[in-house]
Design a protein around this motif. Structure first.
Motif, PDB file in Angstrom:
ATOM      1  N   HIS A   8       0.778  -1.413   0.146  1.00 35.49           N
ATOM      2  CA  HIS A   8      -0.455  -0.231  -0.056  1.00 35.49           C
ATOM      3  C   HIS A   8       0.553   1.083   0.090  1.00 35.49           C
ATOM      4  O   HIS A   8       1.749   1.724   1.009  1.00 35.49           O
ATOM      5  N   HIS A  10       1.580   5.376  -2.485  1.00 36.86           N
ATOM      6  CA  HIS A  10       1.376   6.033  -3.412  1.00 36.86           C
ATOM      7  C   HIS A  10       1.514   6.833  -4.264  1.00 36.86           C
ATOM      8  O   HIS A  10       2.339   8.066  -3.780  1.00 36.86           O
ATOM      9  N   HIS A  45      -5.560   5.814  -5.426  1.00 35.90           N
ATOM     10  CA  HIS A  45      -6.594   5.800  -5.651  1.00 35.90           C
ATOM     11  C   HIS A  45      -7.911   4.887  -6.590  1.00 35.90           C
ATOM     12  O   HIS A  45      -7.276   6.663  -7.475  1.00 35.90           O
ATOM     13  N   GLU A  83      -6.484   1.677  -4.396  1.00 38.10           N
ATOM     14  CA  GLU A  83      -6.733   1.536  -3.290  1.00 38.10           C
ATOM     15  C   GLU A  83      -8.545   1.838  -3.972  1.00 38.10           C
ATOM     16  O   GLU A  83      -8.314   3.192  -4.610  1.00 38.10           O
ATOM     17  N   HIS A 139      -6.096  -0.055   6.081  1.00 31.15           N
ATOM     18  CA  HIS A 139      -6.497   0.579   7.683  1.00 31.15           C
ATOM     19  C   HIS A 139      -7.462   0.273   8.425  1.00 31.15           C
ATOM     20  O   HIS A 139      -7.978   1.773   7.730  1.00 31.15           O
ATOM     21  N   ASP A 197       1.298   2.718   3.805  1.00 33.29           N
ATOM     22  CA  ASP A 197       0.365   3.977   2.459  1.00 33.29           C
ATOM     23  C   ASP A 197       0.739   5.181   2.956  1.00 33.29           C
ATOM     24  O   ASP A 197       0.131   6.318   3.069  1.00 33.29           O
TER      25      ASP A 197
HETATM   26 FE   LIG Z   1      -3.856   4.561   1.176  1.00 34.97          FE
END
Ligand SMILES: [Fe+2]
Length: 265
Positions: A8, A10, A45, A83, A139, A197
Motif C-alpha cells: 500500500h 502512493h 486511489h 486502492e 487501514h 500507505d
Molecule cells: Fe492509501
C-alpha cells in the motif's frame, strides 16, 4: 534487514494525493529501499465514481514510472495496484481490469468511506470472494465506526476479508484511537498485513522499519515476519496468506498491559 513487501503506497506520481512528481516518487522508493523494502505495490486511489478510463490512465502512468525506477537503479521492484473506494458492483469492477488488483493478481485493496457502515458490506465482499478474488480492507483501524465495532470486524473476517493495518497507525501518527485499534488488531491476530500507505516523504512516509521493530518487540520476530514479509509476498505470488493467532498478549502480557494503560484503553 531486507525482504519487506509494501502492498500500500502512493508513490505513483501525479495520479492522486501521493507523489506530486517523478522525482518525489523516486525519492519515496529510495526511502523504502533504505528501510529494507524489496517490492512496492503502487496503489493510487481508484474512487467510487472512477470509470474504466481510470484503469487505462493508471496502466500508462505505471509503465512510464517503472522505466524511470529502472533507470534510477533504486533496487526496488514496483508493481501496479490500486486502492479501491468501496462501491456497489465492487466484484464487477475488480473483474474488469488487472489494474484494479494488487500486482494484477487475485488480491484487491479496498477502502471504506467514512461514516456509518453500509449494511451491504458483507454481501459485497461475499460477491468478490465468490468471483475468485481476495479483498483486503485498507487501514480498518483508521475507520472510526469500524475500529470501535469488534463484532462487525469479526463478521467481515468471517467473509474472509483480510485486514491491512498502517505502519503509521502502530507508531501513533494517526492519533491514540487509531493506534489502540491497530494494536488491538495485531494482538488479536486479526491483522494480516502491515503497509506504509506512504503519501510523501514527511508526514506520511513510505516507512515500515520502525513499525517492524515495534512488532518484533511486542509480538516477536515470527509475527513480524508474517505481517511484513510472508503475507505481503503472498499477494505477489497469488498464494493464500498465513492466518494470525491471538497469542500476542498472552506471550507478553506485561508489555501490552503497560502500552494499553498508556493509551488509556
Ligand atoms: Fe492509501
Amino acid at each position: 534487514m531486507h525482504g519487506f513487501v509494501d502492498i500500500h503506497c502512493h508513490a505513483l506520481p501525479g495520479v492522486d494525493d501521493g507523489a506530486t512528481s517523478v522525482d518525489m516518487g523516486l525519492d519515496m522508493l529510495r526511502r523504502a529501499a533504505e528501510e529494507g523494502v524489496d517490492d512496492v505495490v503502487l496503489t493510487p486511489h481508484f474512487r467510487a465514481d472512477d470509470g474504466a478510463q481510470r484503469s487505462q490512465q493508471l496502466q500508462d502512468c505505471f509503465a512510464q514510472f517503472a522505466d524511470a525506477v529502472d533507470s534510477a537503479g533504486i533496487g526496488v521492484r514496483v508493481h501496479l495496484g490500486a486502492e479501491l473506494g468501496f462501491r456497489f458492483g465492487l466484484a464487477q469492477l475488480i473483474g474488469s481490469s488487472p489494474a484494479t488488483r494488487l500486482a494484477g493478481g487475485s488480491y484487491s485493496l479496498v477502502d471504506l468511506p467514512p461514516g456509518p457502515l453500509s449494511p451491504g458490506l458483507e454481501q459485497a465482499f461475499f460477491e468478490v470472494r465468490a468471483a475468485g478474488y481476495r479483498p483486503i480492507l485498507a487501514h480498518p483501524e483508521r475507520h472510526r465506526n469500524l475500529a470501535t465495532d469488534p463484532d462487525r470486524i469479526d463478521r467481515l473476517r468471517a467473509q474472509d476479508l483480510l485486514m491491512q493495518v498502517n505502519a503509521g497507525s502502530l507508531r501513533g501518527r494517526f492519533g491514540r484511537r487509531a493506534q489502540a485499534a491497530a494494536i488491538r488488531l495485531a494482538e488479536s491476530g486479526k491483522a494480516d498485513f502491515i503497509g506504509s500507505d506512504g503519501h510523501d516523504l514527511d508526514k506520511r512516509p513510505p516507512s515500515l522499519r520502525s513499525a517492524y521493530e515495534q512488532v518484533v518487540e511486542l509480538a516477536g520476530p515470527e509475527e513480524a515476519q508474517r505481517l511484513f514479509v510472508h503475507n505481503p509476498r503472498c499477494v505477489l505470488t497469488g498464494t493464500p496468506v498465513q492466518e494470525g493467532q491471538p497469542t500476542l498478549s498472552r506471550e507478553r502480557p506485561g508489555m501490552w498491559a503497560r502500552l494499553r494503560r498508556r493509551l488509556g484503553r
